[in-house]
Scaffold this motif. Structure first.
Motif, PDB file in Angstrom:
ATOM      1  N   GLU A 180      17.160 -59.753  32.212  1.00 34.36           N
ATOM      2  CA  GLU A 180      17.279 -60.798  31.189  1.00 34.36           C
ATOM      3  C   GLU A 180      15.948 -61.089  30.527  1.00 34.36           C
ATOM      4  O   GLU A 180      15.864 -61.265  29.310  1.00 34.36           O
ATOM      5  N   HIS A 181      14.862 -61.137  31.314  1.00 34.66           N
ATOM      6  CA  HIS A 181      13.539 -61.420  30.748  1.00 34.66           C
ATOM      7  C   HIS A 181      13.000 -60.241  29.945  1.00 34.66           C
ATOM      8  O   HIS A 181      12.134 -60.434  29.079  1.00 34.66           O
ATOM      9  N   SER A 182      13.480 -59.039  30.228  1.00 39.56           N
ATOM     10  CA  SER A 182      12.988 -57.865  29.499  1.00 39.56           C
ATOM     11  C   SER A 182      13.669 -57.682  28.151  1.00 39.56           C
ATOM     12  O   SER A 182      13.191 -56.908  27.328  1.00 39.56           O
ATOM     13  N   THR A 207      17.596 -61.220  36.695  1.00 42.93           N
ATOM     14  CA  THR A 207      16.546 -62.003  36.041  1.00 42.93           C
ATOM     15  C   THR A 207      15.548 -61.092  35.329  1.00 42.93           C
ATOM     16  O   THR A 207      15.110 -61.366  34.205  1.00 42.93           O
ATOM     17  N   ALA A 208      15.193 -59.965  35.977  1.00 37.98           N
ATOM     18  CA  ALA A 208      14.255 -59.027  35.358  1.00 37.98           C
ATOM     19  C   ALA A 208      14.836 -58.407  34.096  1.00 37.98           C
ATOM     20  O   ALA A 208      14.159 -58.279  33.070  1.00 37.98           O
ATOM     21  N   GLU A 225      15.290 -60.980  21.680  1.00 41.50           N
ATOM     22  CA  GLU A 225      16.284 -61.943  21.186  1.00 41.50           C
ATOM     23  C   GLU A 225      17.525 -61.222  20.663  1.00 41.50           C
ATOM     24  O   GLU A 225      18.667 -61.622  20.928  1.00 41.50           O
ATOM     25  N   LYS A 244      19.465 -59.933  23.665  1.00 41.48           N
ATOM     26  CA  LYS A 244      20.233 -60.990  24.323  1.00 41.48           C
ATOM     27  C   LYS A 244      21.487 -61.334  23.519  1.00 41.48           C
ATOM     28  O   LYS A 244      22.580 -61.501  24.079  1.00 41.48           O
TER      29      LYS A 244
END
Length: 309
Positions: free
Chosen positions: A114-116, A111-112, A119, A122
């Motif tokens: 992915e949030h870091s 999660t960390a 766009e 990702k």
């Protein structure tokens, strides 16, 4: 007050705010330098706005690096703790997926990460994951993915070229098939009649075949008798090599003789006439040589300067 511009008011609110902000920034810089030097006094430097700006940027970068290092140390410590837990679970024979600490750590780490991501990050990660899944790579590296994509492009080009060749071959086969179908349709039709001389030619060929077949045993007996009388040669590889070398030597001699004969090309076949023709050519050569010498002497005499008397 000597540093103030002449047209600046002493009690200007804007100047007071700037001074307070600068004092706050200098306080932050001094505290950061004191923490880095561990009680020692930092070296002296000139305190001006450019130095303050540079020190603030350096402090900000250093704080970000410290935070990242702290997070990395904490992640390593958690990973080490989870590895020890997994070893203990593996020793005891339990299922690792049932341990809440391992699940929470894995989910929290993913999660960390992915949030870091941005766009673009990702999108790039999704593209790499999709490519790895389609290519069947469990632990794909960017270089391996790039090589695999390059191999796919090369294979795609080869397949396109093979498809084009197959299409050309298919068109040729279709044209030949249509031509043969048309010929078969004409042959099976009522309007088709074989040529009149075809039957007679067939009979002649059959008669010739029968005659040659009757003569074949006699010819075989003659060949056998001739082979027994003369003997069938059985040359070896060395003999063939020697014969080849002799043949090549004869070819060189032939080329040399051809060059010598080329000098006599154009002469009459009779010996007396050839000598007369050669003598006439010699006379012509002497005349040309005399003319050349006379022209050269006249040219020298004309170009030589004359002395005055």
């Amino acid at each position: 007050m000597a540093r103030l511009p002449p047209d600046t008011a002493i009690f200007s609110p804007s100047f007071a705010r700037q001074a307070a902000s600068a004092a706050k920034d200098w306080s932050h810089v001094d505290a950061w330098l004191a923490s880095k030097y561990n009680g020692r006094s930092p070296p002296s430097f000139e305190r001006n706005p450019d130095t303050l700006k540079a020190l603030l940027a350096l402090a900000s970068l250093n704080e970000v690096a410290d935070e990242n290092r702290t997070l990395l140390v904490r992640a390593k410590a958690d990973a080490l703790s989870n590895i020890k837990t997994l070893e203990e679970v593996h020793t005891s024979g339990r299922d690792p997926t049932t341990i809440p600490s391992v699940l929470s750590f894995s989910r929290g780490l993913l999660t960390a990460v992915e949030h870091s991501l941005t766009e673009d990050g990702k999108a790039s990660l999704d593209a790499m994951a999709s490519s790895a899944v389609h290519l069947g790579m469990a632990f794909a590296e960017p270089a391996q993915l790039g090589q695999a994509m390059l191999d796919l492009q090369v294979r795609n080009f080869d397949l396109d070229q093979a498809l084009a060749r197959v299409a050309v071959l298919q068109r040729y086969i279709d044209a030949e098939s249509a031509r043969l179908d048309n010929l078969l349709h004409q042959a099976n039709g009522d309007t088709y009649r074989p040529p009149a001389h075809l039957s007679r030619q067939n009979l002649d060929m059959q008669r010739k075949v029968k005659v040659m077949a009757s003569k074949l045993p006699e010819l075989n007996d003659r060949v056998s008798a001739l082979a027994g009388a003369v003997g069938t040669p059985s040359p070896t590889i060395d003999q063939l090599r020697q014969e080849e070398q002799s043949y090549l030597a004869l070819l060189d001699v032939k080329k040399t003789l051809d060059q010598h004969l080329g000098d006599f090309e154009g002469l009459p076949p009779d010996t007396q006439q050839a000598r007369q023709h050669l003598e006439s050519l010699r006379k012509e050569l002497r005349a040309i040589t005399d003319h050349r010498d006379a022209v050269f002497e006249n040219l020298v005499e004309r170009e030589t300067p004359r002395k005055g008397r």
